[in-house]
Write a protein that holds these residues in place. Sequence first.
Motif, PDB file in Angstrom:
ATOM      1  N   LEU A   8       0.837  -1.362  -0.035  1.00 35.37           N
ATOM      2  CA  LEU A   8      -0.047  -0.020  -0.033  1.00 35.37           C
ATOM      3  C   LEU A   8       0.942   1.194   0.050  1.00 35.37           C
ATOM      4  O   LEU A   8       2.164   1.123   0.316  1.00 35.37           O
ATOM      5  N   GLU A   9       0.072   2.199  -0.310  1.00 33.95           N
ATOM      6  CA  GLU A   9       0.741   3.626  -0.382  1.00 33.95           C
ATOM      7  C   GLU A   9       1.656   3.946   0.905  1.00 33.95           C
ATOM      8  O   GLU A   9       1.027   3.618   2.090  1.00 33.95           O
ATOM      9  N   GLY A  10       2.728   4.327   0.923  1.00 31.94           N
ATOM     10  CA  GLY A  10       3.504   4.692   2.479  1.00 31.94           C
ATOM     11  C   GLY A  10       4.513   3.521   2.684  1.00 31.94           C
ATOM     12  O   GLY A  10       5.168   3.821   3.579  1.00 31.94           O
ATOM     13  N   GLY A  11       4.444   2.234   2.139  1.00 33.77           N
ATOM     14  CA  GLY A  11       4.936   1.230   2.359  1.00 33.77           C
ATOM     15  C   GLY A  11       6.426   1.387   1.711  1.00 33.77           C
ATOM     16  O   GLY A  11       6.859   2.283   0.982  1.00 33.77           O
ATOM     17  N   PRO A  12       7.329   0.212   1.653  1.00 36.51           N
ATOM     18  CA  PRO A  12       8.419   0.249   1.176  1.00 36.51           C
ATOM     19  C   PRO A  12       8.607   0.244  -0.491  1.00 36.51           C
ATOM     20  O   PRO A  12       7.499  -0.376  -1.102  1.00 36.51           O
ATOM     21  N   GLN A  13       9.461   0.431  -1.100  1.00 37.37           N
ATOM     22  CA  GLN A  13       9.725   0.392  -2.448  1.00 37.37           C
ATOM     23  C   GLN A  13       9.744  -1.411  -2.984  1.00 37.37           C
ATOM     24  O   GLN A  13      10.737  -2.041  -2.455  1.00 37.37           O
ATOM     25  N   ILE A  14       8.504  -1.842  -3.592  1.00 41.72           N
ATOM     26  CA  ILE A  14       8.889  -3.267  -3.827  1.00 41.72           C
ATOM     27  C   ILE A  14       8.415  -3.299  -5.259  1.00 41.72           C
ATOM     28  O   ILE A  14       7.250  -2.581  -5.706  1.00 41.72           O
ATOM     29  N   THR A  15       8.717  -4.278  -6.013  1.00 43.11           N
ATOM     30  CA  THR A  15       8.306  -4.705  -7.369  1.00 43.11           C
ATOM     31  C   THR A  15       8.422  -6.331  -7.481  1.00 43.11           C
ATOM     32  O   THR A  15       9.200  -7.032  -6.819  1.00 43.11           O
ATOM     33  N   ILE A  16       7.146  -6.449  -8.113  1.00 45.55           N
ATOM     34  CA  ILE A  16       7.074  -8.150  -8.192  1.00 45.55           C
ATOM     35  C   ILE A  16       6.625  -8.154  -9.744  1.00 45.55           C
ATOM     36  O   ILE A  16       6.497  -7.137 -10.452  1.00 45.55           O
ATOM     37  N   GLY A  17       7.106  -9.460 -10.376  1.00 43.46           N
ATOM     38  CA  GLY A  17       7.125  -9.459 -11.738  1.00 43.46           C
ATOM     39  C   GLY A  17       6.884 -11.042 -12.323  1.00 43.46           C
ATOM     40  O   GLY A  17       7.416 -11.902 -11.738  1.00 43.46           O
ATOM     41  N   TYR A  18       6.021 -11.111 -13.120  1.00 45.02           N
ATOM     42  CA  TYR A  18       5.785 -12.545 -13.989  1.00 45.02           C
ATOM     43  C   TYR A  18       6.901 -12.449 -15.020  1.00 45.02           C
ATOM     44  O   TYR A  18       6.765 -11.620 -15.762  1.00 45.02           O
ATOM     45  N   ILE A  19       7.567 -13.254 -14.916  1.00 44.88           N
ATOM     46  CA  ILE A  19       8.531 -13.347 -16.168  1.00 44.88           C
ATOM     47  C   ILE A  19       8.287 -14.867 -16.830  1.00 44.88           C
ATOM     48  O   ILE A  19       8.225 -16.026 -16.245  1.00 44.88           O
ATOM     49  N   ALA A  20       7.781 -14.651 -18.155  1.00 49.74           N
ATOM     50  CA  ALA A  20       7.202 -15.725 -18.914  1.00 49.74           C
ATOM     51  C   ALA A  20       8.320 -16.790 -19.097  1.00 49.74           C
ATOM     52  O   ALA A  20       8.001 -18.038 -18.840  1.00 49.74           O
ATOM     53  N   ALA A  21       9.353 -16.457 -19.218  1.00 50.26           N
ATOM     54  CA  ALA A  21      10.513 -17.620 -19.301  1.00 50.26           C
ATOM     55  C   ALA A  21      10.588 -18.657 -18.230  1.00 50.26           C
ATOM     56  O   ALA A  21      11.002 -19.602 -18.486  1.00 50.26           O
ATOM     57  N   ASN A  22      10.613 -18.095 -17.043  1.00 48.47           N
ATOM     58  CA  ASN A  22      10.575 -18.730 -15.929  1.00 48.47           C
ATOM     59  C   ASN A  22       9.244 -19.293 -15.159  1.00 48.47           C
ATOM     60  O   ASN A  22       9.328 -20.351 -14.606  1.00 48.47           O
ATOM     61  N   LEU A  23       8.319 -18.472 -15.468  1.00 50.13           N
ATOM     62  CA  LEU A  23       7.059 -18.847 -14.526  1.00 50.13           C
ATOM     63  C   LEU A  23       5.992 -19.336 -15.335  1.00 50.13           C
ATOM     64  O   LEU A  23       4.773 -19.411 -14.716  1.00 50.13           O
ATOM     65  N   ALA A  24       6.171 -19.320 -16.765  1.00 50.09           N
ATOM     66  CA  ALA A  24       4.907 -19.581 -17.535  1.00 50.09           C
ATOM     67  C   ALA A  24       4.287 -20.923 -16.929  1.00 50.09           C
ATOM     68  O   ALA A  24       3.143 -21.300 -17.333  1.00 50.09           O
ATOM     69  N   THR A  25       5.004 -21.874 -16.669  1.00 49.65           N
ATOM     70  CA  THR A  25       4.413 -23.065 -16.277  1.00 49.65           C
ATOM     71  C   THR A  25       4.154 -23.320 -14.665  1.00 49.65           C
ATOM     72  O   THR A  25       3.890 -24.587 -14.295  1.00 49.65           O
ATOM     73  N   ALA A  26       4.417 -22.300 -13.866  1.00 53.54           N
ATOM     74  CA  ALA A  26       4.147 -22.477 -12.421  1.00 53.54           C
ATOM     75  C   ALA A  26       2.711 -23.009 -12.353  1.00 53.54           C
ATOM     76  O   ALA A  26       1.786 -22.611 -12.868  1.00 53.54           O
ATOM     77  N   ALA A  27       2.607 -24.011 -11.299  1.00 55.87           N
ATOM     78  CA  ALA A  27       1.312 -24.626 -11.108  1.00 55.87           C
ATOM     79  C   ALA A  27       0.204 -23.724 -10.496  1.00 55.87           C
ATOM     80  O   ALA A  27      -0.849 -23.807 -10.391  1.00 55.87           O
TER      81      ALA A  27
END
Length: 443
Positions: free
Chosen positions: A297-316
Amino acid sequence: MKTKNIFKYFMLLVLTLQLNSCVSTEAEQKFEETPTERLNKQRSELSNLLLSSENGWKAVYYTDDSQLGGFTHLFKFLPNGKVDMASDFDSDTEIYNSQYEIQLGSTVSLVFTTKNKIHLLSDSNNSPLAAGKGFLGDFQFLYYGQENGDIVFRTNRTVKEVRFVKATAQDWTDLKKNTVINANMTGDINSPLFRILETTNGGSVKKYEFSFNSVTRFGSAIPLEAENSETLKAAIAYTPTGITVKPAVVVGNQSLTDFTYNAIDKTFVATGTNGVSASIKFTNAPPRLTDDYKIFLEGGPQITIGYIAANLATAATNSPYAKSILDKVNATLAANQKLARVQIAFNDPLNGNYIAYTFNGGKAPIYHFFTTTEDPVNKTIILTDDGWIGTPAARAFLKILDDEITNPKGLYLKKESFTIFYTNVIYTYASASTPFRLTNYRF
């Protein structure tokens, strides 16, 4: 000794000799049959039984109800050693003809000698559990006699009881309905991601997180209330109108086994008496809500999350619905271009909050800015549009994906306990209104 007493003892002796003679004769008659003769008699008895039912026999075969559900099989035995067979093992409920024998060994057994539907449960190439063990099924059944009109067998390898009950013409007609119930229980890509088992005993309600494996037909229910420590297991078999569970779900002093499918709200409901019931239902909301979203949420730390197709396309943990959305996006791109990342930055000191859609094949990234709010009751984070870089025409193909991420009902965010390829923490986010769930690395 008096004559009277001598006569009395004489008569007792004669009576004793007659009794012994009678017992001896019965014993001799009992053992006049040799073991082979007795087995042949049983073989004839079983053969007559198998042929005696006008519409054949039905067996719901639980190969191991501690980890596998039940599979319904129908058999019509014919005088020439042939058998017509159908089952609900898969979507093919057609009738197939094969051969059977009644064999003599240490006991009498029914053996299905040529391949048919029953062999799918013993095929070592078809193993949902330990490799090479199939569905732990058998195709040789040892004859143990009759009980209440049923033929009682035990499997040759695992010695588990299997009962053949007389089938009806309706059983053969309705078998294909089991596959419809199977589909309803399994769900499709548009079905909510989560299930709950709920029991009601008058005013007392218990809720469980219910997980179900459609291949093994086996489910488990973990209690959601801290005061309830009872974990339930459910070996499931399909019927034309719903499911049966084994062991029964015990609510109060009542045992519930038969759940009827309600097509209106897509629930399976078992109804007892005096306000007792149990239901299995789909839900978009995770059974266990977390506060994992709060850090974004606003005011929290700087965080980035990402879906990377090369590694996560087959994630269950990517839902089938989410994968279908990604496929639709990729289908609109040029042949050498694919969506490479869906990266979401929170509380970036320079650029604020934004989604970066990046691509392979030289296509330029597209950015969507947003603000965040929370729904503290439902424990979701809501990403609200705050402008784009790129014209509406240039980003139109992303709408079906972006609408899922920025839907006004918000997202459930969860910090997962597993990793994929790298040691990065994994977060998943799931839509509060659709079965969209995507897997992400934290950077």
